[in-house]
Design a protein around this motif. Structure first.
Motif, PDB file in Angstrom:
ATOM      1  N   ARG A  71     -11.966   1.960   7.762  1.00 24.97           N
ATOM      2  CA  ARG A  71     -10.644   2.404   7.624  1.00 24.97           C
ATOM      3  C   ARG A  71     -10.422   3.326   8.916  1.00 24.97           C
ATOM      4  N   THR A 126       1.383   0.856   9.366  1.00 26.25           N
ATOM      5  CA  THR A 126       0.148   0.581   9.883  1.00 26.25           C
ATOM      6  C   THR A 126      -0.237  -0.997   9.585  1.00 26.25           C
ATOM      7  N   ASP A 185       1.554   4.126   5.672  1.00 25.25           N
ATOM      8  CA  ASP A 185       0.872   3.195   5.164  1.00 25.25           C
ATOM      9  C   ASP A 185       1.447   1.548   5.385  1.00 25.25           C
ATOM     10  N   PRO A 191       0.785  -1.020   0.071  1.00 24.81           N
ATOM     11  CA  PRO A 191       0.101   0.115  -0.095  1.00 24.81           C
ATOM     12  C   PRO A 191       0.858   1.360  -0.027  1.00 24.81           C
ATOM     13  N   ALA A 192       2.059   1.207   0.713  1.00 18.62           N
ATOM     14  CA  ALA A 192       2.886   2.357   0.597  1.00 18.62           C
ATOM     15  C   ALA A 192       3.576   2.657  -0.947  1.00 18.62           C
ATOM     16  N   ASN A 194       1.699   4.832  -3.603  1.00 15.52           N
ATOM     17  CA  ASN A 194       1.847   6.070  -3.855  1.00 15.52           C
ATOM     18  C   ASN A 194       2.930   6.547  -4.850  1.00 15.52           C
TER      19      ASN A 194
END
Length: 557
Positions: free
Chosen positions: A382, A305, A302, A153-154, A157
């Motif tokens: 979320r 987490t 991200d 997920p990071a 970006n």
């Protein structure tokens, strides 16, 4: 005259004085996924379709061969080779073959990034359950597995980089060795955040980044604690002209040449011995910007987490592994003519540990379910994940060392001996409370979320109040929490008290809604009611200990 015998007296073989009795047999040959609490959570959170694969993975993890891999990978630790025999820098880390077997097992089972490429509902829950079963086998090798999952997920970006790397990060092939990423069948990811002068305070880092004008950057600096330095790519924080930024650093560049990634040493750690953690140094190291310049923390959070969620999963699984050993021992060991499992005080201890483990596992899988639903666009989930991950990371990871120590004590002196496996579980237990932010960091992160993102408290309230009226002790604890949250004075000083109560109320709500009545009653009585003790084994009389123990892992072993 009396006849005398010429037959010599019968003697035992040298060194053999008696038959070995009253010792528990090895806990091997089990399906470690055959766990009522785990399986119920997987179904409840939407991944029932994964049960057959989970059982297959559990049978391998519970087998004698895999248990031997776990032992060997921790006994034969990684070795750093900075130079070859001719003096060239190579910066290689050599692992025992058992480590590679563990990695192949867990990556192949989908515990790394596979969930991000799986469009089935519950994919992240399925991955979480697989991760937990692998953790019960051997947690050290799961550090690179976790970071690979969390990097996806990071990395999104930077869409161009994600398009290039994500298919290999989300695969199920473990392909070790330093080669050009595009030539490999699967990739592993790592993270470089902390530096000597600032661990938690990542903004104090002094690693610098200079843009080259060809789409690449050059890094210079020294990272303090970077796990799995033999991974293929790393997300790294560095100071760019526009502020702290996030960069992708591959060990090998696309043209096959080695990037400058100088491993100065490996850490000599308390536990987590199978996993290599090192100090890499960057010197004109090629990197690509991920996310906006100056938004490095926002980008890499991200990843953080997701690794924090894995800390919760890992601590829940580590507690469960220790409990399984304690219950197994107590079922096969007798004292004064009675099995340990039937001794009233030992029964109290084991039932209390089983209760703690069930609460931790239920919360961990709830977080996995929220991750799955958030990934599919559920904004409420979320928000819940934002707050509940920090709560779970604080509490479940804080409880693991105490629970594992108690489980070890159940084995007495046998548990203090290395070949029982309990010392390895004990050394591993504090790690998740430290990795990705200590207890203080996560407690303060809860306060930060409450202050900056008030909608997170609203979804937390909805979650807890869905059990409203089911248990008076839970309702009273929720009111106490409301009063605690209404006290802004000395909020930081009281942060741990606040987050502890939030965790207990959340666990209580989950158990009241989803666990058998006997489990929910025991939790509310011992964690939320007035009749509670400070140590494990202080459950009040009148609770159904048998019901708690029936849900412990290995209950039928």
């Amino acid at each position: 005259m009396t006849a005398t015998s010429t037959t010599p007296p019968r003697s035992s073989p040298a060194g053999r004085t008696h038959e070995v009795t009253n010792q528990a047999p090895p806990l091997v040959g089990q399906d470690t996924a055959d766990d009522t609490v785990l399986l119920e959570g997987v179904v409840r959170e939407g991944a029932e379709w994964h049960l057959d694969d989970l059982h297959r993975h559990g049978r391998v993890c519970g087998g004698e061969e895999a248990q031997r891999w776990a032992e060997e990978a921790n006994r034969c630790e990684p070795v750093l080779r900075t130079h070859d025999r001719r003096g060239h820098r190579v910066d290689e880390v050599d692992f025992h073959p058992a480590y590679h077997s563990l990695m192949d097992l867990s990556v192949g089972a989908g515990a790394a990034g596979a969930a991000w490429a799986d469009d089935r509902t519950g994919a992240h829950v399925a991955r979480a359950a697989t991760f937990m079963v692998s953790t019960m086998l051997e947690p050290g090798h799961l550090c690179p597995v976790s970071m690979t999952y969390a990097a996806v997920p990071a990395l999104r970006n930077a869409p161009d980089l994600a398009e290039q790397y994500e298919p290999l990060l989300t695969g199920r092939v473990y392909d070790p060795g330093l080669r050009a990423p595009g030539t490999k069948r699967g990739l592993l990811a790592g993270m470089g955040m902390t530096e000597k002068q600032g661990g938690t305070d990542v903004r104090a880092g002094s690693t610098t980044a200079v843009e080259r004008g060809d789409g690449t950057w050059r890094l210079r600096g020294h990272k303090w604690f970077t796990s799995a330095p033999m991974n293929d790519v790393f997300l790294v924080l560095a100071q760019a002209p526009g502020g702290l930024s996030c960069f992708l650093v591959p060990r090998v560049l696309p043209d096959g040449s080695r990037n400058t990634f100088l491993i100065q040493r490996l850490k000599d750690k308390l536990g987590n011995r199978s996993n290599a953690s090192g100090e890499p140094e960057f010197d004109d190291t090629v990197a690509w910007l991920v996310g906006a310049e100056g938004r490095g923390v926002r980008t890499i959070i991200d990843m953080v987490t997701m690794t924090r969620m894995d800390c919760v999963l890992g601590s829940a699984a580590g507690t469960r592994a220790a409990l399984a050993q304690a219950v197994h021992h107590a079922r096969h060991r007798s004292v004064f003519g009675t099995d340990l499992i039937d001794q009233p005080l030992m029964r109290n201890v084991l039932a209390d540990l089983a209760l703690e483990s069930e609460a931790a596992t239920t919360l961990a899988l709830r977080l996995a379910g929220a991750t799955d639903r958030a990934a599919r666009g559920d904004a409420g989930e979320r928000d819940f994940l934002r707050l509940a991950t920090a709560i779970g990371k604080y509490w479940v990871c804080k409880r693991q060392p105490t629970a594992v120590a108690e489980a070890l004590e159940c084995l007495g002196g046998n548990g203090y001996v290395e070949d029982s496996g309990m010392p390895r579980l004990y050394r591993e237990a504090p790690l998740n409370g430290i990795w990705e932010g200590s207890g203080n960091v996560n407690a303060l992160d809860v306060l930060r979320a409450l202050a900056r993102e008030p909608r997170t408290l609203e979804v937390f309230r909805v979650e807890v109040e869905s059990a409203s009226g089911a248990d008076a002790r839970l309702d009273a604890a929720w009111r106490r929490l409301g009063a605690e949250l209404a006290r802004p004075e000395e909020a930081e000083l009281r942060a741990r008290r606040t987050v502890e109560l939030m965790a207990l109320v959340l666990q209580g709500s989950l158990l009241v809604r989803h666990a058998p009545n006997a489990v929910a009653d025991a939790f509310c009585a011992s964690r939320l009611g007035p009749d509670h003790g400070m140590a494990f084994g202080t459950l009040p009389p009148g609770l159904d200990f048998a019901a708690l123990l029936d849900r412990a892992p290995g209950a039928g072993s």
